[in-house]
Design a protein around this motif. Structure first.
Motif: not given
Length: 340
Positions: A25, A98-99, A102, A150, A156, A159
């Motif tokens: 992040h 970002g993905r 997560i 989220v 997000r 995060g």
């Protein structure tokens, strides 16, 4: 099977994974430094004048978007196109990091849940008998609340602070607060203890999410006031939306915290024969309650909405953490059984 060993191993794994999620992040924020910097192409051309040009050394030129002379065989919008392409690449990187963040957060969450469950199996009871157990359980609820937000609302943008909190919280648990599994002290053999702790964990999770949203709100609000919303701040919701998110989380947490204090009083009467004794833990729980009561009052008063209310929310979060950690480490009292 040594449940205690595997519980500790799962929590340490969660710390490492949460740190990786935090770094991801952080890379997401860093990759967004080009976002929101370039101005629209038509605005740039209007500023310098469409079709403006000159002749230098016999070569026809046109004025570019940065004020420099460009040969006429180079399109006037080439600079804008290049900037737009760079911004698209940066946006893709932001989404990718970002993905990944997560995904790592979800893995860390599963590891921490396993650690809490195995700790309970090792102890043969609910894993809330000391500061170590309460900390790892509280971090589970904080991350669970974040992942739910989220999934349901695409939040997000929380995060980085959430994974930082989860990494630090679980890290302190395994390095500073850790104690071996032991039976509960007599004062904790009450159903009101379980009710008190569950309410405290849930309200604490909401306080943390709301407080972190308030911190990001102040950053976004300051940038909006200066007209310098760029980088990752340009991808955050509007300051008004973030203020509303923080308010809803804290408005949800406050009644639960009120119930936490009340349930603790009933438990205190069972354990020590009085409902309230101004024990340091009890007193600071009341201080935290008063601060968040002031926050809700400030939200209902037009002159204290926005930044002033957010500052009160952050003070309330600091008070919550001092009550949770500072009192246990610095002050002795009837709650000292929950120490490290």
């Amino acid at each position: 099977m040594n449940y205690q060993y595997y519980s500790s191993l799962a929590i340490v794994t969660a710390v490492v994974v949460y740190m990786l999620a935090m770094f991801s992040h952080a890379a997401e924020w860093a990759s967004a430094r080009r976002l929101g910097v370039a101005r629209p192409a038509h605005t740039e051309r209007e500023l310098v004048g469409v079709g403006a040009g000159s002749s230098v050394a016999g070569v026809d030129t046109a004025v570019g978007t940065d004020g420099a002379d460009l040969p006429v065989d180079q399109p006037a919008g080439a600079g804008e196109a290049e900037s737009f392409s760079a911004e698209r690449i940066a946006s893709h990187r932001v989404d990718l990091f970002g993905r990944v963040g997560i995904a790592l957060t979800l893995i860390g969450f599963l590891a921490s849940v396993a650690g809490v469950v195995l700790r309970g199996l090792a102890a043969g009871r609910a894993p809330w008998g000391n500061m170590y157990e309460f900390t790892i359980s509280a971090m589970v609820f904080v991350v669970a609340a974040y992942l739910l937000m989220v999934w349901r609302a695409g939040m997000r943008w929380l995060g980085l602070p959430v994974t930082l909190l989860a990494a630090v919280g679980n890290g302190l648990a395994v390095t500073v607060f850790y104690v071996a599994v032991a039976p509960l002290v007599p004062a904790l053999h009450s159903v009101w203890f379980l009710i008190h702790i569950v309410a405290a964990i849930i309200s604490g999770a909401a306080f943390n999410v709301g407080g972190l949203a308030s911190i990001l709100y102040l950053l976004k609000k300051r940038a909006e006031g200066r007209g310098t919303v760029r980088g990752y701040l340009s991808r955050l919701p509007s300051s008004a939306r973030m203020d509303l998110v923080a308010y809803r989380m804290l408005a949800f947490a406050f009644p639960l915290w009120t119930f936490t204090v009340a349930a603790g009083s009933i438990w205190a009467e069972y354990a020590w024969g009085r409902y309230w004794g101004w024990d340091p833990k009890e007193t600071w729980a009341l201080v935290t309650w008063v601060i968040f009561a002031c926050y809700l009052h400030a939200r209902s008063t037009a002159g204290w909405r926005g930044s002033r209310a957010a500052v009160i929310a952050i003070l309330g979060l600091a008070s919550f953490w001092f009550n949770f950690i500072g009192i246990n480490l610095l002050v002795s009292g009837l709650h000292s059984y929950a120490g490290v």
